[in-house]
Design a protein around this motif. Sequence first.
Motif, PDB file in Angstrom:
ATOM      1  N   GLY A 119      22.327  -4.744 -31.663  1.00 29.57           N
ATOM      2  CA  GLY A 119      23.317  -3.864 -32.258  1.00 29.57           C
ATOM      3  C   GLY A 119      23.160  -2.423 -31.811  1.00 29.57           C
ATOM      4  O   GLY A 119      24.139  -1.749 -31.496  1.00 29.57           O
ATOM      5  N   LEU A 122      24.160  -2.260 -28.026  1.00 33.22           N
ATOM      6  CA  LEU A 122      25.609  -2.390 -27.858  1.00 33.22           C
ATOM      7  C   LEU A 122      26.340  -1.148 -28.369  1.00 33.22           C
ATOM      8  O   LEU A 122      27.312  -0.695 -27.759  1.00 33.22           O
ATOM      9  CB  LEU A 122      26.136  -3.642 -28.565  1.00 33.22           C
ATOM     10  CG  LEU A 122      25.780  -4.964 -27.903  1.00 33.22           C
ATOM     11  CD1 LEU A 122      26.177  -6.131 -28.810  1.00 33.22           C
ATOM     12  CD2 LEU A 122      26.451  -5.082 -26.546  1.00 33.22           C
ATOM     13  N   TRP A 128      30.088  -0.345 -29.674  1.00 31.22           N
ATOM     14  CA  TRP A 128      30.440  -1.456 -30.561  1.00 31.22           C
ATOM     15  C   TRP A 128      29.651  -1.352 -31.862  1.00 31.22           C
ATOM     16  O   TRP A 128      28.674  -2.065 -32.084  1.00 31.22           O
ATOM     17  CB  TRP A 128      30.145  -2.787 -29.906  1.00 31.22           C
ATOM     18  CG  TRP A 128      31.013  -3.129 -28.744  1.00 31.22           C
ATOM     19  CD1 TRP A 128      32.029  -2.400 -28.218  1.00 31.22           C
ATOM     20  CD2 TRP A 128      30.912  -4.303 -27.951  1.00 31.22           C
ATOM     21  NE1 TRP A 128      32.578  -3.036 -27.156  1.00 31.22           N
ATOM     22  CE2 TRP A 128      31.910  -4.227 -26.965  1.00 31.22           C
ATOM     23  CE3 TRP A 128      30.099  -5.407 -27.961  1.00 31.22           C
ATOM     24  CZ2 TRP A 128      32.104  -5.202 -26.010  1.00 31.22           C
ATOM     25  CZ3 TRP A 128      30.284  -6.397 -27.026  1.00 31.22           C
ATOM     26  CH2 TRP A 128      31.286  -6.296 -26.062  1.00 31.22           C
ATOM     27  N   ALA A 131      28.947  -4.733 -34.031  1.00 34.90           N
ATOM     28  CA  ALA A 131      28.109  -5.851 -33.576  1.00 34.90           C
ATOM     29  C   ALA A 131      26.877  -6.055 -34.460  1.00 34.90           C
ATOM     30  O   ALA A 131      26.544  -7.184 -34.829  1.00 34.90           O
ATOM     31  CB  ALA A 131      27.688  -5.637 -32.127  1.00 34.90           C
TER      32      ALA A 131
END
Length: 181
Positions: A119, A122, A128, A131
């Motif tokens: 996480g 990303l 993101w 995520a």
Amino acid sequence: GRDRSLGIDWSSGVCTSGRRQFHVRPPETRELQALRLIALSFFALAAYVSVESVRTLFGAEEARPSGLGIAIACASLLVMPFLSFTQRRTGRELGSGSVVADSKQTLLCTYLSAVLLAGLVLNATLGWSWADPLAGLVIAGVAVREGWAAWQGEACSCGPVAPGSTQNCACGPGCTDELTS
């Protein structure tokens, strides 16, 4: 005669009461209590991860990139699997289902570290932010499943493996909790 009889009756009543009051619980009872406490910690972990994941998904808090977080998650990924393996081996050698269950909790922490790392990476590289909390909800589901198994006492109750045995585990038939897993 009668006084002595009353004294014996009284003292036997005190001894019986004392035995009940100071009775040491059998190991199976203590083991089940330990498994229940581990189950409660799984449930608490699932609740915490779920709440934080939902809060982040719905924008109550914005996930920010963190170099320190990435470093800590990497260190965790390096250490936790070895700790889990050692706990599991020790639990089997001691014949303690609660130690084996605790090793599963440590392994779950490894998964949480992997999810955290994914996480964070990303989010830092692709932006993101969703995520990490989405994967956290999956991990929360796994924590509930493991907690339920521990609550029911389904931790593998492996005992010490007999010398010269070709088995990886001294569990009964049908146990899928292998030493290498």
